[in-house]
Structures are given as structure tokens and as C-alpha cells.
Design an enzyme around this catalytic site. Structure first.
Site, mmCIF file in Angstrom:
data_model
loop_
_atom_site.group_PDB
_atom_site.id
_atom_site.type_symbol
_atom_site.label_atom_id
_atom_site.label_comp_id
_atom_site.label_asym_id
_atom_site.label_seq_id
_atom_site.Cartn_x
_atom_site.Cartn_y
_atom_site.Cartn_z
ATOM 1 N N SER A 105 -30.873 49.301 31.411
ATOM 2 C CA SER A 105 -30.350 47.940 31.392
ATOM 3 C C SER A 105 -30.643 47.215 32.703
ATOM 4 O O SER A 105 -31.789 47.157 33.133
ATOM 5 C CB SER A 105 -28.858 47.995 31.073
ATOM 6 N N ASP A 247 -31.634 40.135 30.859
ATOM 7 C CA ASP A 247 -31.697 41.357 31.669
ATOM 8 C C ASP A 247 -32.849 42.217 31.109
ATOM 9 O O ASP A 247 -33.462 41.847 30.096
ATOM 10 C CB ASP A 247 -30.319 42.059 31.722
ATOM 11 N N ASP A 249 -33.330 44.854 29.303
ATOM 12 C CA ASP A 249 -33.388 45.267 27.900
ATOM 13 C C ASP A 249 -32.930 44.153 26.960
ATOM 14 O O ASP A 249 -32.781 44.372 25.754
ATOM 15 C CB ASP A 249 -32.615 46.571 27.653
ATOM 16 N N ASP A 251 -30.257 42.456 26.216
ATOM 17 C CA ASP A 251 -29.027 42.299 25.430
ATOM 18 C C ASP A 251 -28.096 41.277 26.069
ATOM 19 O O ASP A 251 -27.185 40.785 25.421
ATOM 20 C CB ASP A 251 -28.314 43.656 25.190
HETATM 21 MG MG MG Z 1 -28.664 45.280 29.229
#
Ligand code: MG
Length: 456
Positions: A105, A247, A249, A251
Site C-alpha cells: 500500500s 496511493d 495500490d 484503494d
Molecule cells: Mg492502499
């Protein structure tokens, strides 16, 4: 704690090459595969789809996890570099037994992680996570006939399937008519490629920043104000309507308004909720550390907000149980169950643009309409016994507060709230207070800190 391999319900996280080695990754894959074999007897069902963010270490870790899964007879569908929510969508789309995301992340580049999803596209519940952890630690893996390993295949349609789902739940035509000028900063993570595709489909004029999935992060990857100064400047320079920051990844989403001001991640969910509650009535879910803005927005149409412990799976579970029309977390994480039970920056971008299109207002005007609060965050070291002493003393200090003890303690007052919780991964306590202004929030934080210095 640096140097330690961290295993939680969301999976495993560590420093690549130090404690997160190919052997560790393969064993974790074997442990997850062993769990899936105990759950599903139907051999056809024993397929997992796997995606990764753009970190340079992602490919080798994905290969190691794949090797571990195949060893215990699990088939793997490689999705390549995709966002975390995309993997969740593909788990369901391909009717897989589970999913794996190789991502750390927003953590810095030396970190990577292995996130597990079950067939409902959600992280395993605590008892299942513990079962997988024990299997990993004692290396008690399913022993298969080594002549029948799992098979590997790939699927490059994941972005398109994800984007098509998002486009179905907004008025893409109405958004496209506005030809919004958008600056997108994807920090060279997994969100750039699908982010540009989605915004193109929504007729936006895009200024791309760091949208190549090289994994060489152009700035510290957490989408906070101090890391997004170049995005703020770019929005001003381009005279854009809005700036979006994902960010690594993808999400989470942070938003910059048309004046180049970072509005704060709490507003991402608030704006999404404003859109959803303008169209239908119902309830929302958010974690205990999320701003009261969403309560005000829900209340305006007779809705309520169900509060949950921190963690995406907790919010998603509450949304499913209570049939919520929107949910998420204050760190820029928006969840719409029509897409999946995972925070999704593509959903958040589409909803924000839809709100701009349908109201004809600017981002700063929309932000100005939402009741304003000031949130203050603080953390300090404390072990579990000290935390208990602090909480006991705080309870005595605020006898009239409404208390929620489902995740640490949240004390609610008519004009403010304060949430005190221990970290799951470090011996620290996080304190978050929200009130009408900074001074009022600081008053609550100071009261807790005074107790923390001398908890009795
Ligand atoms: Mg993330």
C-alpha cells in the site's frame, strides 16, 4: 516494528530481502493454499487470482507466492500490475476461491506485502487469518501428489472489467459533457493506467503525473498534504477543475480543489456520500476514526451511519449486514458494494466527478457546503497495561460521554469525539479527536495526554 514480519488479518508485510524473502512468500502461498484445500473439495474451484502493485520487488514475490500455491495444487491466474480493488472484482468475476495482492500500500519502497482475499473478495475473518498464520508458522502444509501441481494462466482484461463496472454506476455522458480538466497523480503505482482509462472514458482532459507503473515512487507515497505539493502546483498551473492522488495500490484517493488546495482525505468519503445520499435514502457505514461529516450528510436525508472497528473488512461486513448504500474510511477509502467490498479510488474519482457534473459547483463550493470540523491526531508509545490504565482514567474524566468500545474506546460528546486505540502492529496508542475547531479538538487531546503522562 521495523525488522519484524507483520502478520494481520489483511496478510503479511515486511521488508523485501530482509524478512520478506522468496522462501517466506512461497510458504505463505502454501499456507493460504492449504487453507483453501481444506475449505473447497471441488478441484475445479481451486483457483486464485493474483495481482500486484508496481513495486520492483512485486514480480519476484508474485512468482514465489505462485510457486507455493501451485505446490499445494492451487491454480493461479496472473492479473499482472493491477489495483487492489481490481483483484477483488476479479475474484468474483472469475469465481475464484480467493485472491492475492502483492502490495505494501502506502508504505515506502523497501516494504512489500501479501494481502489475502477470500472468495467474497474480503480479508479473512480473524479465526481464519489465525488458522492460516499458524499453518505458515509451523509449516504444516497440504501435501499433494507432486505430479499434480496447480496450473498458471494469465488474464489481461481486469482493468477493463473494473472500469466497465464503475461506468455503469455513474452518468458517464453527463460527466463527459463537462470535459473536466483533471490532474491525476498516481505516484507511479498501479492506479495510473486504469485511472487514465477511466478519466478518458469520462471525457476528461487529463494532465497525467506519475501515471507509469514503474514502482519508482515520485514522492513519499502516502497521499497526504505534505506529499502532494507538486500535485497542488500542477492543478493551479493547468487551471484544472480538480486534482486526484492515488496511493500505490489505488484503494485510497486524496483530492485537490480547483484553487490547488489539498482538501484532506476525510473529504473523499464525504463527497462520495454527498452524491449517493442525493440520489437515494439509506444508511452508511464508516470506521470509528472517520469524520462526523458523513453523519451530517446521512442525517440530512434521514440516514444513519453505522460505526465499525478500523479496517476495510469491518466496514464492508457492516455494509453488507445493514444493506448500506455507501461506506468507507476517512483515509480516502470509498466502498460501494455494487463494485466490491474494497476501498476503490476509481469509484471515488467517478463519484466526485458525477457530483461536480450534477451540481455545476466547484470542489471548493461543495466542500464549503459540508459542516466543517477540525481533526487532530496524536500518537505516543504505551504498552497494553498502560493503555488500560489510561482508558480507565479517561472514562472517569468523561462520565457523560457516549462510549463505543468495539475498537479501543471512542468517546462521543455533543460537540466532539475522541478515539483512543492501540496499534495492532506497534506498541503505540493513537488518539484522534474531532471538534468544531482546532482549539476544541486540542482541548480533548491535551486532556488525554495529561492522563497519559500520569495514568495512576
Ligand atoms: Mg492502499
Amino acid at each position: 516494528m521495523a525488522g519484524e514480519l507483520i502478520i494481520t488479518v489483511s496478510g503479511l508485510r515486511g521488508i523485501v530481502g530482509e524478512n520478506l524473502t522468496p522462501q517466506v512468500a512461497a510458504d505463505y502461498g502454501r499456507a493460504f493454499g492449504t487453507f483453501l484445500r481444506s475449505k473447497f473439495s471441488d478441484a475445479d474451484k481451486l483457483t486464485v487470482c493474483m495481482g500486484r502493485d508496481s513495486r520492483p520487488s512485486g514480480q519476484s514475490l508474485a512468482s514465489a507466492v505462485t510457486s507455493g500455491l501451485m505446490t499445494v495444487g492451487i491454480n493461479v491466474i496472473d492479473l499482472g500490475i493491477v489495483t487492489t480493488p481490481t483483484v477483488g472484482i476479479m475474484v468474483k468475476h472469475l469465481a475464484c476461491a480467493g485472491g492475492i495482492v502483492i502490495t505494501a500500500s502506502h508504505n515506502p519502497l523497501p516494504y512489500n506485502g501479501i494481502k489475502l482475499l477470500l472468495d467474497n473478495a474480503m480479508a479473512p475473518p480473524p479465526d481464519v487469518a489465525e488458522q492460516i498464520k499458524i499453518c505458515f508458522e509451523i509449516r504444516d502444509f497440504f501435501s499433494d501428489d507432486q505430479l499434480k501441481p496447480g496450473k498458471i494462466s494469465s488474464n489481461d482484461k481486469a482493468d477493463d472489467i473494473h472500469i466497465a463496472k464503475v461506468l455503469r454506476i455513474v452518468d458517464a455522458k453527463a460527466i463527459a459533457q463537462k470535459q473536466f480538466k483533471v490532474v491525476l497523480d498516481s505516484v507511479n503505482g498501479a492506479g495510473g493506467r486504469p485511472g487514465v482509462k477511466l478519466l478518458t472514458a469520462l471525457g476528461c482532459k487529463i494532465t497525467p503525473m506519475n501515471t507509469e507503473p514503474t514502482g519508482i515512487f515520485a514522492h513519499t507515497p502516502e497521499p497526504t498534504a505534505e506529499n502532494l505539493t507538486s500535485l497542488c502546483d500542477a492543478v493551479k498551473k493547468a487551471h484544472a477543475d480538480i486534482g486526484f492522488a492515488q496511493d500505490p495500490d489505488a484503494d485510497r484517493l486524496a483530492i485537490v480543489d480547483e484553487t490547488g488546495a489539498y482538501i484532506g482525505e476525510e473529504y473523499t468519503l464525504a463527497l462520495a456520500a454527498k452524491l449517493i445520499f442525493s440520489k437515494q435514502t439509506g444508511n452508511a457505514a464508516a470506521n470509528l476514526s472517520t469524520s462526523r461529516m458523513i453523519d451530517d450528510i446521512a442525517k440530512a436525508t434521514g440516514g444513519q451511519v453505522i460505526r465499525t472497528p478500523v479496517g476495510e473488512a469491518n466496514v464492508a461486513s457492516a455494509m453488507i449486514k445493514n444493506n448500506c448504500i455507501i461506506g468507507g474510511e476517512g483515509n480516502g477509502g470509498v466502498i460501494d458494494l455494487r463494485i466490491g467490498p474494497i476501498r476503490d479510488s476509481l469509484v471515488a474519482m467517478a463519484f466526485t466527478l458525477q457530483l461536480l457534473a450534477q451540481t455545476g459547483k466547484t470542489v471548493s463550493q461543495l466542500v464549503g457546503e459540508i459542516p466543517r470540523y477540525s481533526m487532530t491526531k496524536y500518537k505516543f508509545p504505551a504498552d497494553k497495561p498502560k493503555v488500560k490504565r489510561i482508558l480507565d482514567a479517561v472514562k472517569k474524566l468523561f462520565p457523560d460521554a457516549k462510549i463505543d468500545s468495539s475498537d479501543g474506546f471512542r468517546f462521543d460528546f455533543p460537540d466532539a469525539w475522541i478515539h483512543i486505540r492501540s496499534s495492532n502492529t506497534e506498541p503505540i496508542v493513537r488518539v484522534i479527536a474531532e471538534a468544531k475547531d482546532k482549539a476544541a479538538a486540542a482541548k480533548y487531546i491535551d486532556a488525554v495526554l495529561k492522563i497519559a503522562r500520569n495514568p495512576g
